[in-house]
Design an enzyme around this catalytic site. Structure first.
Site, mmCIF file in Angstrom:
data_model
loop_
_atom_site.group_PDB
_atom_site.id
_atom_site.type_symbol
_atom_site.label_atom_id
_atom_site.label_comp_id
_atom_site.label_asym_id
_atom_site.label_seq_id
_atom_site.Cartn_x
_atom_site.Cartn_y
_atom_site.Cartn_z
ATOM 1 N N GLU A 507 2.849 -3.083 5.686
ATOM 2 C CA GLU A 507 3.395 -4.316 6.288
ATOM 3 C C GLU A 507 3.020 -5.556 5.488
ATOM 4 O O GLU A 507 2.617 -6.576 6.041
ATOM 5 C CB GLU A 507 2.956 -4.446 7.759
ATOM 6 C CG GLU A 507 3.598 -3.373 8.624
ATOM 7 C CD GLU A 507 3.526 -3.650 10.125
ATOM 8 O OE1 GLU A 507 3.059 -4.722 10.516
ATOM 9 O OE2 GLU A 507 3.938 -2.767 10.877
HETATM 10 C C1 LIG Z 1 0.485 4.935 4.249
HETATM 11 C C2 LIG Z 1 1.673 4.087 4.028
HETATM 12 C C3 LIG Z 1 2.659 4.028 4.998
HETATM 13 C C4 LIG Z 1 3.816 3.281 4.775
HETATM 14 N N1 LIG Z 1 4.831 3.315 5.689
HETATM 15 C C5 LIG Z 1 6.024 2.731 5.374
HETATM 16 C C6 LIG Z 1 7.162 2.896 6.218
HETATM 17 O O1 LIG Z 1 7.097 3.538 7.267
HETATM 18 N N2 LIG Z 1 8.327 2.329 5.837
HETATM 19 C C7 LIG Z 1 8.453 1.608 4.677
HETATM 20 O O2 LIG Z 1 9.523 1.136 4.385
HETATM 21 N N3 LIG Z 1 7.384 1.417 3.864
HETATM 22 C C8 LIG Z 1 6.187 1.973 4.178
HETATM 23 N N4 LIG Z 1 5.103 1.813 3.343
HETATM 24 C C9 LIG Z 1 5.248 0.999 2.133
HETATM 25 C C10 LIG Z 1 4.428 -0.276 2.124
HETATM 26 O O3 LIG Z 1 5.057 -1.251 2.901
HETATM 27 C C11 LIG Z 1 4.257 -0.674 0.649
HETATM 28 O O4 LIG Z 1 3.315 0.227 0.125
HETATM 29 C C12 LIG Z 1 3.834 -2.082 0.472
HETATM 30 O O5 LIG Z 1 4.913 -2.929 0.757
HETATM 31 C C13 LIG Z 1 3.360 -2.373 -0.964
HETATM 32 O O6 LIG Z 1 4.220 -1.859 -1.936
HETATM 33 P P1 LIG Z 1 3.630 -0.976 -3.137
HETATM 34 O O7 LIG Z 1 2.692 0.003 -2.561
HETATM 35 O O8 LIG Z 1 4.748 -0.479 -3.931
HETATM 36 O O9 LIG Z 1 2.757 -1.997 -3.977
HETATM 37 P P2 LIG Z 1 3.321 -2.979 -5.140
HETATM 38 O O10 LIG Z 1 4.486 -3.742 -4.631
HETATM 39 O O11 LIG Z 1 3.469 -2.211 -6.394
HETATM 40 O O12 LIG Z 1 2.109 -4.017 -5.268
HETATM 41 C C14 LIG Z 1 0.938 -3.755 -6.045
HETATM 42 C C15 LIG Z 1 -0.028 -4.908 -5.842
HETATM 43 O O13 LIG Z 1 0.530 -6.124 -6.311
HETATM 44 C C16 LIG Z 1 0.466 -7.135 -5.305
HETATM 45 N N5 LIG Z 1 1.667 -7.974 -5.432
HETATM 46 C C17 LIG Z 1 2.954 -7.598 -5.548
HETATM 47 N N6 LIG Z 1 3.753 -8.669 -5.653
HETATM 48 C C18 LIG Z 1 2.965 -9.765 -5.591
HETATM 49 C C19 LIG Z 1 3.179 -11.181 -5.646
HETATM 50 N N7 LIG Z 1 4.388 -11.710 -5.781
HETATM 51 N N8 LIG Z 1 2.114 -11.986 -5.559
HETATM 52 C C20 LIG Z 1 0.877 -11.494 -5.435
HETATM 53 N N9 LIG Z 1 0.604 -10.173 -5.374
HETATM 54 C C21 LIG Z 1 1.621 -9.322 -5.453
HETATM 55 C C22 LIG Z 1 0.426 -6.385 -3.989
HETATM 56 O O14 LIG Z 1 -0.254 -7.150 -3.006
HETATM 57 C C23 LIG Z 1 -0.398 -5.149 -4.382
HETATM 58 O O15 LIG Z 1 -1.754 -5.456 -4.275
HETATM 59 C C24 LIG Z 1 3.944 2.534 3.572
HETATM 60 C C25 LIG Z 1 2.928 2.564 2.622
HETATM 61 C C26 LIG Z 1 1.813 3.334 2.829
HETATM 62 C C27 LIG Z 1 0.754 3.368 1.757
#
Ligand SMILES: Cc1cc2nc3c(=O)[nH]c(=O)nc-3n(C[C@H](O)[C@H](O)[C@H](O)COP(=O)(O)OP(=O)(O)OC[C@H]3O[C@@H](n4cnc5c(N)ncnc54)[C@H](O)[C@@H]3O)c2cc1C
Length: 823
Positions: A507
């Site tokens: 989230e």
């Molecule tokens: C256990 C689990 C359950 C989940 N359940 C769902 C679900 O039910 N439905 C769904 O749709 N998604 C789900 N997700 C996805 C979740 O919402 C994403 O993992 C989350 O949005 C982050 O994306 P990412 O993991 O690809 O990280 P990335 O987007 O690759 O980010 C990597 C890092 O960079 C930082 N970052 C990225 N952009 C910026 C910026 N502009 N400024 C500063 N920092 C930044 C982030 O904070 C993070 O620390 C789930 C994820 C997990 C791990």
């Protein structure tokens, strides 16, 4: 005379600034003061200077203010060049950002940004109330579910909830708490949902997440808000009873935090559905990390809709759109399971290539095509305020409950570890977090129940609570030592510890939420004029834009002037004349809250004006500003809780300490903002205006912190209140019941034990703290038989608590094999 006139001018202009007076009043005041300078009151009598040059000179300010108060003149001379200059400086708002901005409401956050909080907005929020039905559900069904939960079994043996627990959740409506009663759901309030999810998560985070997800952003909520009548009839009652298991797929392989940049595409086209050719969408998508996906029967999908042949008559780019697709629809591929942080809740990918779905699968039908981002943001602005803050705050409370008991029961060097200062230090922090984050959870859930969509507060609360959860977990592990590290059926901390990264990441990952969303979006939403200026600058009609800009810029200038005067006055008086909603025991802290909110308003305003479009990149500054907003919000919530609970005298010192810590933290963070501000002149001016006498706030003293620790090291109302909402068992055979049982027995034996230790010191008995020693004490007449029984019971209970699990060499390997097979 000159000094008196200067003083008069300062006072008059300060009053005008504080009142945000219109320009003509400035002109009039400047005129009067200018004319007064021409009069000479000497001993010889009153005389008036008559030279024209001097007269024009002193009237220049009045002339300038006067001309500027004439709108056409102001627009011509001042606004046109300023408008042209700021167009390139102000942050630009994209369509998705605008939709995110429109999705939420502002409330108490806007008051904190204004620097002049209207206390009614805080005090009038209806306090925590559960209906009789909600309370009964919490006391009965939720308690029963908690008793059925065995976290070790879930996370180690099954990698899933037990079939009985799943069935119980479905039958009792746990998966449909947010679905309205008329659609077969429980129709519970945000407070009730938050408390029910919390209690379950206090037993097992995996079980908590399983209940949380269908009640959070997903098919249920989207259908309730935007579904067509046919969609509601078809799905809601089945979702409410768990006959359909939902998931919602937004995140794609290449679109995580930047969900709006997804590569999942839908093309409007004709295709075959149930033997007929119909208008629909051909979907290709590759989603991952989707909670409940491996067992979902109904998949919510977000994708970018394009209409190359303009079949919908709305152009070729429709925008982000949401659909509900049954898991067994032709072409749907539910992937294998992910294993997130070794947690047992279901999570996995969902894929599809050229999957044809009819238009009736779009949530809300064709009418809502292209509105997906707004729909998601609207749901997220409330969902984020409920679900993860519930999991975070309960973990903070549950770890305090367990750690306080353990720190009392566990002895080293002959004394409970909890009373050693080194251990008391983190334990004291855990106490303060437990009070504060429960206060914030309650206040925010109450806002949601009132119909607010507090998007900024939701993001703020999500990252602060889960970061505090991380801190409390680390503290709990440090205090437990090896007992927390050795995993097994008896480890009551490990499950939540492992789940931490999940709470941090989902989230809206915390780094992004803190550094990008909270302040940058907060300032746009909650600043009284900024968004209006940005919208005026982006207006394609220049004339109209200039008109709008003139109004917004005028208001902004007055806002700035008031901030300058008010910050300086509050800084000089340390908020002594700031406002307070009451004269109760916390009136001085309300005044301080007002004073720091004023400083925040000034620094937030200047930061935004100075950084402009660079604000999104200057994340070290915006992250710190988010932290200050967080401190202000936590102070507000803590004060509200203290009032709601009837100003309990026994909580007063704790609340004072929380306030002192937050103020010290804010001053420190303000210092970091000034030290790292890109423009040293601005930084110096902000420092002088906000802290003219320096920054001297001190956090709560070691002595005061130690008193809270002593208070939670014994059973009682203080500890119970701090850990309210957590599942509590006193059964010595239960994973946490064993702690409570020992905690009570050890406390009961305290006085007896003191006598025993004294006798040992005097040499009346020889050995200490083993069972034979207790017999010796009875023989020596130090203890009677009853006292010996109490001491023995405490001793045995302690032994149960300090022991850890062990496994046969092949046992762990066998379990791993079983687990892999189960997957
Ligand atoms: C256990 C689990 C359950 C989940 N359940 C769902 C679900 O039910 N439905 C769904 O749709 N998604 C789900 N997700 C996805 C979740 O919402 C994403 O993992 C989350 O949005 C982050 O994306 P990412 O993991 O690809 O990280 P990335 O987007 O690759 O980010 C990597 C890092 O960079 C930082 N970052 C990225 N952009 C910026 C910026 N502009 N400024 C500063 N920092 C930044 C982030 O904070 C993070 O620390 C789930 C994820 C997990 C791990």
């Amino acid at each position: 005379m000159t000094l008196a006139l200067i003083a008069l001018a300062i006072v008059v202009f300060a009053i005008l600034a504080m009142r945000e007076s219109p320009l003509w009043q400035w002109a009039l005041s400047a005129l009067v003061i200018g004319l007064l300078t021409r009069i000479d009151f000497s001993a010889a009598g009153v005389s008036v200077a008559t030279d024209l040059g001097g007269l024009i000179l002193v009237l220049i300010p009045a002339i300038v203010f006067g001309l500027l108060s004439i709108a056409p003149m102001r627009k011509l001379v001042l606004m046109t060049p300023v408008y042209g200059a700021v167009k390139s400086i102000l942050p630009r708002v994209s369509r998705t950002e605008q939709e995110a901005l429109d999705a939420g409401t502002v409330g108490w956050d806007a008051e904190l940004f204004s620097g002049r909080p209207d206390w009614d907005k805080l005090t009038s929020i209806r306090p925590l109330t559960l209906s009789a039905e909600e309370q009964a559900f919490l006391d009965n069904q939720t308690e029963t579910a908690c008793r059925m939960i065995d976290d070790w079994d879930i996370r180690n043996n099954r990698a899933d909830l037990s079939p009985e627990l799943w069935q119980f959740f479905k039958d009792e409506g746990f998966l449909g708490m947010l679905i309205a009663k008329e659609h077969g759901g429980l129709g519970f309030s945000a407070q009730a949902q938050s408390m029910i999810v919390s209690k379950i998560a206090s037993r097992s985070v995996a079980a908590g997440i399983t209940v949380m997800v269908p009640n959070s952003l997903g098919p249920g909520e989207l259908l309730e808000k935007y579904g067509t009548p046919e969609q509601k009839d078809k799905y809601l009652s089945r979702l409410a009873k768990g006959l359909e298991v939902p998931c919602f797929a937004l995140t794609g392989v290449h679109s995580g935090s930047d969900a709006g940049g997804m590569r999942d595409i839908g093309i409007v086209t004709k295709g075959m559905y149930q033997g007929k050719e119909v208008l629909g969408v051909r979907l290709s998508f590759d989603k991952r990390y989707i909670t409940l996906a491996p067992i979902a029967t109904l998949v919510g999908l977000a994708f970018l809709l394009k209409d190359p042949d303009n079949l919908l008559g709305r152009g070729t780019d429709i925008g982000i759109t949401l659909a509900l697709v049954p898991h067994d629809h032709p072409g749907m591929e539910i992937g294998r399971r992910h294993f997130p942080a070794r947690q047992a809740f279901m999570n996995g990918p969902v894929r599809g290539r050229d999957v044809f779905v009819p238009m009736e699968f779009l949530i809300g039908g064709t009418e809502y095509a292209g509105q997906g981002w707004r729909m998601l943001m609207e749901c997220l602005s409330t969902g984020r305020a409920i679900s993860l803050p519930a999991i975070g705050s309960i973990s903070i409370k549950q770890t305090l409950r367990a750690t306080s008991a353990y720190a009392r029961v566990r002895r080293q060097f002959g004394i409970p570890v909890g009373i050693m200062e080194g251990v008391a230090e983190p334990l004291g922090e855990m106490v303060k977090r437990a009070y504060t984050f429960e206060a914030a959870r309650r206040l925010t859930a109450s806002m949601v129940d009132e119909g607010q969509r507090p998007a900024v507060i939701a993001g703020l609360l999500k990252y602060t609570t889960t970061e505090a959860m991380r801190d409390s977990m680390d503290d709990a592990f440090d205090i437990h030592g090896g007992r927390a590290i050795q995993d097994g059926p008896g480890n009551y901390l490990f499950g939540a510890y492992m789940a931490l990264p999940v709470a941090i990441t989902v989230e809206g990952a915390n780094i992004l939420t803190r550094t990008l969303m909270t302040f940058a979006q907060g300032v746009l939403r909650a600043h009284p004029y900024l968004l209006k200026e940005v919208q005026a600058a982006q207006n394609k009609d220049r004339r109209q834009g200039l008109e709008q800009f003139d109004v917004a810029f005028g208001g902004h200038t007055k806002f700035m002037l008031r901030n300058i005067v008010a910050s300086l006055l509050h800084g000089l008086s340390n908020g002594a004349f700031a406002s307070t909603p009451n004269q109760g025991p916390m009136a001085h802290w309300y005044r301080r809250l007002h004073r720091y909110s004023q400083a925040f308003a000034l620094v937030a305003d200047w930061t935004t004006v100075f950084l402009g479009g660079a604000l999104k990149r200057k994340q070290k500054i915006s992250g710190r500003m988010a932290d200050i907003l967080g401190d202000l919000y936590m102070m507000s919530a803590t004060l509200r809780r203290f009032e709601d609970e009837g100003r309990l005298p026994e909580d007063r010192e704790l609340v004072e300490a929380i306030m002192a810590d937050r103020v010290a933290s804010m001053e420190n963070t303000f210092g970091e903002v000034f030290a790292n501000f890109p423009n040293p002149v601005f930084a110096w001016a902000m420092r002088v205006l906000c802290f003219p006498l320096g920054r001297h706030a001190k956090p709560a003293s070691d002595r005061v912190n130690y008193r809270f620790v002593r208070a939670v090291l014994r059973p009682g109302a203080f500890r119970d209140r701090l850990t309210t909402g957590a599942y509590v068992s006193f059964d010595p055979n239960d994973v946490t019941g064993v702690l409570e049982d020992a905690f009570i027995k050890v406390t009961e034996a305290e006085e007896i034990e003191a006598r025993f230790v004294k006798a040992a010191r005097k040499g009346v008995i020889e050995r200490r703290l083993d069972r034979d020693a207790i017999e010796d004490a009875v023989a020596a007449g130090v203890l009677n038989a009853n006292e010996a029984g109490i001491m023995r019971a405490a001793d045995e209970a302690t032994e149960r608590v300090v022991k850890v699990d062990d496994f046969a060499m092949d046992e762990l390997a066998a379990e791993s094999k079983d687990r892999v097979a189960a997957e």
